[in-house]
Design an enzyme around this catalytic site. Structure first.
Site, PDB file in Angstrom:
ATOM      1  N   LEU A 228      46.413  45.882  44.064  1.00  0.00           N
ATOM      2  CA  LEU A 228      47.816  45.433  44.155  1.00  0.00           C
ATOM      3  C   LEU A 228      47.995  44.321  44.933  1.00  0.00           C
ATOM      4  O   LEU A 228      49.271  43.886  45.317  1.00  0.00           O
ATOM      5  CB  LEU A 228      48.555  46.583  44.684  1.00  0.00           C
ATOM      6  CG  LEU A 228      48.486  47.929  43.966  1.00  0.00           C
ATOM      7  CD1 LEU A 228      48.940  49.185  44.892  1.00  0.00           C
ATOM      8  CD2 LEU A 228      49.217  47.976  42.806  1.00  0.00           C
ATOM      9  N   ASP A 259      37.687  39.338  43.202  1.00  0.00           N
ATOM     10  CA  ASP A 259      36.339  39.329  43.395  1.00  0.00           C
ATOM     11  C   ASP A 259      35.638  39.696  44.526  1.00  0.00           C
ATOM     12  O   ASP A 259      34.786  40.432  44.697  1.00  0.00           O
ATOM     13  CB  ASP A 259      35.754  38.073  42.900  1.00  0.00           C
ATOM     14  CG  ASP A 259      36.389  37.450  41.579  1.00  0.00           C
ATOM     15  OD1 ASP A 259      36.827  38.350  40.503  1.00  0.00           O
ATOM     16  OD2 ASP A 259      36.560  36.143  41.289  1.00  0.00           O
TER      17      ASP A 259
HETATM   18  O1  RIB Z   1      38.378  35.168  39.651  1.00  0.00           O
HETATM   19  C1  RIB Z   1      38.504  33.778  40.053  1.00  0.00           C
HETATM   20  C2  RIB Z   1      37.854  33.276  39.213  1.00  0.00           C
HETATM   21  O2  RIB Z   1      38.533  33.143  37.678  1.00  0.00           O
HETATM   22  C3  RIB Z   1      37.714  31.911  39.402  1.00  0.00           C
HETATM   23  O3  RIB Z   1      36.539  31.449  40.272  1.00  0.00           O
HETATM   24  C4  RIB Z   1      37.553  31.106  37.971  1.00  0.00           C
HETATM   25  O4  RIB Z   1      36.193  30.597  37.628  1.00  0.00           O
HETATM   26  C5  RIB Z   1      38.008  32.171  37.015  1.00  0.00           C
HETATM   27  O5  RIB Z   1      36.903  32.786  36.443  1.00  0.00           O
END
Ligand code: RIB
Length: 328
Positions: A228, A259
């Site tokens: 969120l 990520d």
């Molecule tokens: O989640 C971020 C990523 O999304 C970036 O690094 C860019 O490359 C896109 O893939």
């Protein structure tokens, strides 16, 4: 050291800092421009490595300078890239990114070689990569059928499969169901959760969160972890639904925060922590990732995650009993 196998994209991020995100048709003058490694798969691989796992990263790059530089950087992180496919005559993935002064972003991706990763590439990988009880982390900047084959191969081998369904592909409801069903844990944000359940509302209409949650919960095997952003995350398991508040940090750049979350979550799950404990720890990793510019340059190491997670982790709130619709 636990091992995490990451399937996903590798990009080079071309990032411009702007006072505010441009509207369609608008030209905005930026204040800085950088070229840095990125891609959801690569960011997650680096996040998992810095969070303390042995990492094998499966991706595809072009036979160009950007691809070679990216592989060199992953090697320097200590990531095993021996199974990466180098595609001749195709450009490596590139992302064009605007970051506003409020830390929010706008991203367009030319996937290039990432979209040449095929289901047959997955079939050709050695069985030793799919170890029982190990963790497989998959995101969707690669073809959906390849992601699905990876998840299914991992599931058949008895791995704990984590799907970060980003970006949401334009697929049928049944294809989305196949994908979600092959994952043990999923980490969508709100937009992804709605799209994957085929429930994106008409412009101006309110999302039907309870039905969306119901559909996701019906498909999950172990946990749905809904990210969120500045509000933290919510976790639904068979035991119940919890809300985990965000750590208070100054957001400089939110690129790669999701990520950082998925990579750290995968590591904690590989260490045998429960989805709830893993999400609380990953929540600290995501908070740290927004305090620095860039995607991979902002990913925290294990000590920093431990310190923030220990410094008064935000309280868990039991939002409801298991199987209910309170996750949103
Ligand atoms: O989640 C971020 C990523 O999304 C970036 O690094 C860019 O490359 C896109 O893939």
């Amino acid at each position: 050291m636990p091992r995490v196998v990451v399937f996903g994209s590798s990009n080079t991020d071309l990032t411009m800092r702007v006072p505010r995100l441009p509207e369609p048709g608008q030209t905005i003058l930026g204040s800085s421009f950088t070229t840095t490694p990125g891609g959801k798969g690569a960011n997650q691989a680096v996040a998992a490595r810095r969070a303390g796992a042995e990492v094998v990263f499966i991706t595809a790059v072009g036979d160009d300078d950007l691809g070679r530089q990216a592989l060199e950087l992953y090697r320097r992180e200590g990531i095993d890239v021996s199974h990466v496919r180098v595609v001749e005559g195709v450009a490596s993935g590139v992302a064009l990114i605007f970051v506003g002064d409020d830390g929010e972003n706008l991203i367009g991706v030319a996937p290039g070689a990432n979209h040449r990763l095929t289901p047959e590439d997955i079939d050709g990988l050695p069985a030793s990569l799919f170890g029982k009880d190990e963790v497989l982390l998959v995101s969707l900047e690669i073809p959906v059928e390849t992601a699905l084959r990876a998840l299914r191969r991992g599931a058949e081998a008895g791995m704990l499969t984590v799907l970060n369904p980003a970006p949401v592909p334009a697929i049928s409801e049944s294809a989305a169901k196949d994908l979600l069903s092959a994952a043990t844990v999923i980490t969508p944000n709100r937009v992804e959760a709605l799209a994957l359940t085929g429930m994106t509302p008409e412009v101006g209409a309110q999302p039907d969160w309870p039905r969306c949650a119901e559909r996701l919960l019906a498909m999950r095997k172990l946990a749905v972890v809904l990210t969120l952003g500045s509000r933290g995350c919510e976790v639904a398991t068979a035991e119940g639904t919890w809300s985990i508040g965000a750590h208070r940090v100054e957001a400089v750049d939110t690129v790669g925060a999701g990520d950082a979350f998925s990579g750290a979550l995968a590591v904690a799950l590989a260490e045998g922590r429960s989805p709830l404990e893993a999400a609380a720890w990953a929540n600290a990793a995501a908070a740290l990732a927004v305090t620095q510019p860039g995607a991979q340059s902002a990913l925290p190491n294990r000590d920093a995650i431990d310190r923030l997670a220990a410094r008064g982790a935000p309280p868990y709130r039991m939002a409801s009993g298991g199987g209910s619709c309170a996750i949103f």
